[in-house]
Enzyme design. Structure first.
Site, PDB file in Angstrom:
ATOM      1  NE  ARG A 195      -0.934   4.562   9.188  1.00  0.00           N
ATOM      2  CZ  ARG A 195      -2.218   4.172   9.255  1.00  0.00           C
ATOM      3  NH1 ARG A 195      -2.683   3.699   8.150  1.00  0.00           N
ATOM      4  NH2 ARG A 195      -2.913   4.131  10.404  1.00  0.00           N
ATOM      5  NE  ARG A 250      -3.720  -2.301   2.490  1.00  0.00           N
ATOM      6  CZ  ARG A 250      -4.601  -2.595   3.487  1.00  0.00           C
ATOM      7  NH1 ARG A 250      -4.548  -1.855   4.314  1.00  0.00           N
ATOM      8  NH2 ARG A 250      -5.293  -3.706   3.248  1.00  0.00           N
ATOM      9  CB  SER A 301     -10.902  -4.639   8.951  1.00  0.00           C
ATOM     10  OG  SER A 301     -11.925  -3.713   8.909  1.00  0.00           O
ATOM     11  CD  GLU A 317      -7.961  -1.828  11.288  1.00  0.00           C
ATOM     12  OE1 GLU A 317      -8.277  -0.356  11.174  1.00  0.00           O
ATOM     13  OE2 GLU A 317      -8.400  -2.296  10.261  1.00  0.00           O
ATOM     14  NE  ARG A 345      -1.581  -2.191  11.636  1.00  0.00           N
ATOM     15  CZ  ARG A 345      -2.294  -1.289  11.152  1.00  0.00           C
ATOM     16  NH1 ARG A 345      -3.609  -1.530  11.687  1.00  0.00           N
ATOM     17  NH2 ARG A 345      -2.021  -0.227  10.341  1.00  0.00           N
TER      18      ARG A 345
END
Length: 414
Positions: free
Chosen positions: A276, A261, A351, A348, A388
């Site tokens: 991130r 990303r 999801s 988070e 994560r």
RNA sequence: GGGUCACUGGCAGAGUGGUCGAUUGCACCGGUCUUGAAAACCGGCGAGGGUUAUACCUCCCAAGGUUCAAAUCCUUGGUGGCCCGCCA
């Protein structure tokens, strides 16, 4: 994409639902008008085309019977020019409609709470109690460097910022986590797939990343291929353009891939550490279901991800996303947020979304039931983001001396 | 990368300019028969749009073109098989 017929028939209700997701009312009206224009354009074209087809049939008949075709030819030729104009008009109308509807998000489920952003999300429940420390817990980047698990500088040297190198025990832990997650998911009935990490435009349109979110994707220009931002893209699109036997549903899949990303627009946030990254690893869950199955499978997927965290011993909470925080394609989403003692907050880590038939309509994923073809429901969820999860393990299982305890569940994988 | 052949409904496979959206077989669905199943026989069976339902329109890998008319002819592209070259 949404069902434009629904908008046409049920305008007020559908428009209200879209406005909950911050779609401008002018866009909704444009959409409705574009659809009406297209319908009229089609009608005009098809009426004349029908006539033209009939004349052509006559033409063949006349030839066979030895009659003169001169008059017919004049008429047919005249129609031809009109027909071309009408076809152009129809295409323009199609393109107009397409350009709008491809950028309109999914309609949220009626019971999704209204809200502006993540602050309005609603906690469902907490699982496991955050650990207490007799010392001040460190943040993961400190622990990662101290243990030699992650080399941030060399990641930047090789690529650029937001890339990192995982080394030694860290690398082994990463590999163990991936295997552990895949086995766990497989035991829950999710079949394992290993899929391409470069996909074409069509696939990304199918799941909704394109055309709206091109800026978030890494693209291989000369090949017209994109690096996947999530395994949701290849896994869901496995069934693109297919009609599945209804009895074969639900199809439950899991797969491990790297994800890429650009993180455009996240500027400045989480630059430190591994929260991130431009490239990260993720084990994904994707399901294709009948319309009546997706709610039940959604719960299975949430439970699968939550139990995975629980078995690892990681405290977390489940939250229902409000309309403002809901992703483009999602009708409903539950986020799993893992406790990070170093940051003293939940972050988070997974999801899970039900897109209902939003992706299926784009990707043409259907199933046959009682002779009819019905759009499938598609669902996706992370299980889990590997980086994560490593961060969570580091921060929750850190000892006073900075060493890190390995969760029992992972020991047989190391 | 070069050459060559191919690409038709879930699969196999006809069709090479005109009532073809497409013969047929298998698979599938319904029925008869049977205690039940199998076999046999009868019927149905691609997709999208449109319509209360019909009509009607579109789709034979994709995009263009030729023609009154294209699954069928031409061009380009994609994909696949085989041969050659190259390379883990």
């Amino acid at each position: 994409m949404i069902d434009v017929k629904l908008l046409q028939k049920n305008f007020d209700e559908t428009a209200a639902a879209l406005m909950r997701k911050k779609v401008d009312v002018s866009v909704i009206n444009e959409l409705k008008n574009a659809n009406e224009t297209l319908k009229n354009a089609k009608l005009a074209y098809e009426t004349l085309q029908a006539k033209q087809n009939e004349l052509s049939r006559l033409f063949g008949q006349y030839k066979k019977e030895g009659k003169s075709t001169d008059e017919l030819k004049i008429e047919v030729d005249a129609n031809k020019a009109t027909l071309n104009d009408l076809l152009d008009a129809q295409r323009t109308a199609e393109e107009t409609l397409d350009a709008i509807i491809m950028r309109v998000p999914n309609i949220p489920d009626a019971d999704v709470p209204d809200g502006e952003d993540e602050n309005d999300n609603i906690e469902i429940r907490k699982v496991l109690t955050p650990p207490t420390f007799t010392f001040t817990p460190k943040e993961h980047w400190e622990l990662a460097e101290q243990n030699g698990w992650i080399d941030f500088e060399r990641g930047v040297k090789l690529s650029k910022s937001r890339f990192s190198v995982v080394a030694g025990m860290g690398a082994r832990l990463e590999r163990a986590l991936i295997n552990f997650m895949l086995d766990f998911n497989r035991a829950r009935g999710f079949e394992e797939f290993s899929v391409p990490m470069l996909v074409n435009r069509r696939a990304l349109e199918g799941t909704g990343q394109l055309p709206k979110f091109e800026d978030d994707l890494f693209k291989v220009e000369e090949e017209e291929l994109y690096l996947i931002p999530t395994a949701e893209v290849p896994l869901t699109n496995l069934f693109q353009d297919e009609i599945i036997n209804g009895a074969d549903l639900p199809i439950k899949m899991t797969g491990y891939t790297s994800c890429f990303r650009k993180e455009a627009g996240s500027g400045g946030r989480d630059v430190r550490g591994m929260i991130r990254q431009h490239q990260f690893h993720k084990v994904e869950l994707v399901s294709i279901t009948r319309a009546d199955q997706s709610d039940a499978v959604f719960e299975e997927m949430v439970a699968c991800a939550s139990d995975l965290l629980a078995v690892l011993g990681l405290p977390h909470r489940l939250v229902t996303l409000c309309t403002g925080d809901l992703g483009f394609g999602a009708a409903r989403t539950v986020d799993l947020e893992v406790w990070l003692p170093g940051q003293n907050t939940y972050r988070e880590i997974s999801s899970v979304s039900n897109t209902r038939d939003f992706q299926a309509r784009r990707a043409k994923i259907r199933y046959k039931e009682e002779g009819k073809n019905i759009l499938a429901h598609t669902l996706n969820g992370s299980s889990l983001a590997v980086g994560r999860t490593m961060i969570a393990i580091m921060e929750n299982f850190q000892q006073e001396d900075g060493s890190i305890r390995i969760p029992d569940a992972l020991k047989k994988y190391l």
